[in-house]
Design a protein around this motif. Structure first.
Motif, PDB file in Angstrom:
ATOM      1  N   ASP A 157       0.878  -1.136  -0.031  1.00 57.99           N
ATOM      2  CA  ASP A 157      -0.067   0.022  -0.026  1.00 57.99           C
ATOM      3  C   ASP A 157       0.824   1.248   0.155  1.00 57.99           C
ATOM      4  O   ASP A 157       0.491   2.228  -0.722  1.00 57.99           O
ATOM      5  N   ARG A 160       2.373   1.922  -3.491  1.00 58.83           N
ATOM      6  CA  ARG A 160       1.303   2.501  -4.424  1.00 58.83           C
ATOM      7  C   ARG A 160       1.158   4.009  -4.156  1.00 58.83           C
ATOM      8  O   ARG A 160       0.993   4.919  -4.816  1.00 58.83           O
ATOM      9  N   ASP A 163       3.820   6.053  -5.354  1.00 62.05           N
ATOM     10  CA  ASP A 163       3.871   6.186  -6.693  1.00 62.05           C
ATOM     11  C   ASP A 163       2.906   7.369  -6.969  1.00 62.05           C
ATOM     12  O   ASP A 163       3.414   8.303  -7.796  1.00 62.05           O
ATOM     13  N   PRO A 206       3.903  -3.939  -5.164  1.00 59.23           N
ATOM     14  CA  PRO A 206       3.115  -4.111  -6.167  1.00 59.23           C
ATOM     15  C   PRO A 206       3.711  -4.969  -7.305  1.00 59.23           C
ATOM     16  O   PRO A 206       4.765  -4.294  -7.672  1.00 59.23           O
ATOM     17  N   GLU A 210       0.928  -4.037 -12.528  1.00 58.19           N
ATOM     18  CA  GLU A 210       0.031  -3.100 -11.755  1.00 58.19           C
ATOM     19  C   GLU A 210       0.437  -1.825 -11.633  1.00 58.19           C
ATOM     20  O   GLU A 210      -0.324  -0.811 -11.878  1.00 58.19           O
ATOM     21  N   ARG A 211       1.561  -1.653 -11.267  1.00 55.33           N
ATOM     22  CA  ARG A 211       2.165   0.098 -11.259  1.00 55.33           C
ATOM     23  C   ARG A 211       2.051   0.350 -12.387  1.00 55.33           C
ATOM     24  O   ARG A 211       1.855   1.713 -12.625  1.00 55.33           O
ATOM     25  N   ASN A 214      -1.467   1.431 -13.319  1.00 57.39           N
ATOM     26  CA  ASN A 214      -1.861   2.583 -12.346  1.00 57.39           C
ATOM     27  C   ASN A 214      -1.305   4.036 -12.924  1.00 57.39           C
ATOM     28  O   ASN A 214      -1.803   5.115 -12.880  1.00 57.39           O
TER      29      ASN A 214
END
Length: 434
Positions: A157, A160, A163, A206, A210-211, A214
């Protein structure tokens, strides 16, 4: 003799610090400072507060400590796609700082440790109370796993969030957020096959896929993000040269020839090959390449810096001094170049060279204290009592406490008691008692 002293004179002055090997190089540090300054301003970090450290390590990595110190690995500098992508990495790390993640992680670890201990106590209690032994053992074995899974989820988390905060920081700093896409695409290319076999719940970051998804969505939602192509082009030119310099000094000669073949006539390739030739003792070709660079870019101080090193190895002290002086006249305050010139002056030892070397070392130390500057300063002082003090400072910075105290004691026997050097020698002696 030249080979031995060149280890000290090298543009990349390597020294141990906190278990890591740090590199000092004016060209690379100035580039990184210029790249990171807009991010620091956007993050509310006062001018001059952020310290950049270059770590000699092949890992594709960077991290921020305490909000004031940025550590960037040479593996990242030599392999990352662009300076804009490098900015994205630093922005992500600053995102951790802005989010207070280090302190949160510490608090979370303490809470999870307490939680694990309570679960363990429950397991021990079940066994001690004569309950089902297998049940108690199962609870006890699972305690660490519960804490680990919780910490991994918390860490993911945080990544994320970092980022997103890094993307916001890039946009507020007026930098191109597409650097995040470049980074994650490169990470995907490096580790994509391995990541396909990883359980996403068993890692602390992650998955790159996924990154990447995103950040693309985040950037698409902010279409007004600035993309200064002219500034990026200038940064790319500087970055390519700094990268070539690092590769020229740190990589095996065979790799340099492969990455920068003789058919490549670009400035970065000539730069890397000139440094490689100097390292191999092929000084004539090294000098020819450097002179080509100077003819193409006479305003670049670091080409003259390299020429100064080459001329020094030739034993051409006068030419070396001229090259270093020219480098300084363009670069201005540059501690590593000042120290290198001072060393050549102490070796040449003409009338007036020692005072000039002392002046240069003192200026370098005032700007960025380093062991080499004190070592050269001691040479410049000769048999003067100040030489003992300079050597005490040198050994103190390199962690040799016994030698530092030995020279500090010698210095205090000969120095005037009201001199700054006498007082500083006393400070070194007093450190052992703290």
């Amino acid at each position: 003799m030249h080979k031995i002293i060149t280890i000290f004179l090298s543009l990349l002055l390597i020294m141990p610090s906190h278990g890591a090997t740090l590199i000092n190089d004016t060209e690379t540090e100035n580039l990184l400072s210029d790249l990171i300054a807009p991010l620091a301003t956007a993050a509310g970090i006062p001018d001059g507060r952020l310290n950049i450290h270059i770590v000699s390590d092949n890992d594709f990595n960077a991290f921020v400590m305490g909000g004031d110190d940025v550590y960037i690995y040479t593996g990242l500098l030599t392999e990352i796609k662009s300076p804009n992508a490098l900015q994205a990495v630093v922005a992500h790390e600053l995102g951790h700082t802005l989010g207070g993640h280090m302190s949160q992680m510490s608090s979370r670890m303490a809470a999870e440790m307490k939680r694990a201990m309570l679960i363990q106590a429950l397991g021990i209690g079940l066994m001690a109370a004569g309950g089902n032994p297998s049940l108690g053992a199962g609870v006890l074995a699972g305690a660490g796993g519960v804490a680990t899974q919780s910490m991994l989820a918390f860490s993911r988390d945080e990544e994320r969030i970092a980022d997103n905060m890094g993307l916001d920081l890039m946009i507020r700093a007026g930098q191109n957020p597409d650097g995040f896409i470049d980074v994650f695409e490169q990470m995907r290319d490096i580790s994509g096959a391995a990541e396909s076999k990883i359980n996403p719940d068993r890692v602390n970051h992650p998955l790159t896929s996924e990154r990447l998804k995103n950040v693309r969505e985040y950037i698409a939602a902010h279409p007004g993000a600035k993309k200064n192509r002219a500034a990026e082009s200038r940064n790319n030119e500087r970055f390519d040269l700094a990268r070539a310099k690092l590769i020229g000094y740190l990589s095996p000669l065979s790799l340099i020839k492969t990455r920068y073949p003789a058919t490549d006539s670009g400035n970065p390739a000539i730069y890397a090959r000139a440094i490689a030739n100097m390292r191999a003792g092929n000084l004539t070709d090294a000098k020819t390449g450097t002179q080509t660079l100077i003819s193409r870019a006479p305003g670049n101080p670091y080409f003259y810096e390299l020429l100064g090193d080459i001329e020094y190895q030739f034993g051409h002290y006068d030419d070396s001094v001229l090259a270093y002086e020219k480098s300084l006249s363009i670069a201005g305050d540059a501690p590593q170049i000042q120290t290198a010139l001072a060393l050549v002056l102490t070796e040449r030892n003409k009338p007036g060279d020692a005072p000039r070397a002392i002046e240069l070392c003192k200026r370098a130390i005032l700007s960025a204290p380093a062991p080499l500057s004190y070592w050269v300063l001691a040479r410049a002082y000769g048999d003067d009592a100040n030489s003992d003090w300079a050597m005490a400072e040198y050994y103190n910075m390199t962690g040799n406490t016994d030698a530092a105290h030995k020279y500090a004691k010698r210095a205090r026997k000969r120095l005037k008691k009201d001199s700054p050097e006498y007082i500083k020698s006393g400070d070194i002696l007093n450190q052992r008692n703290k």
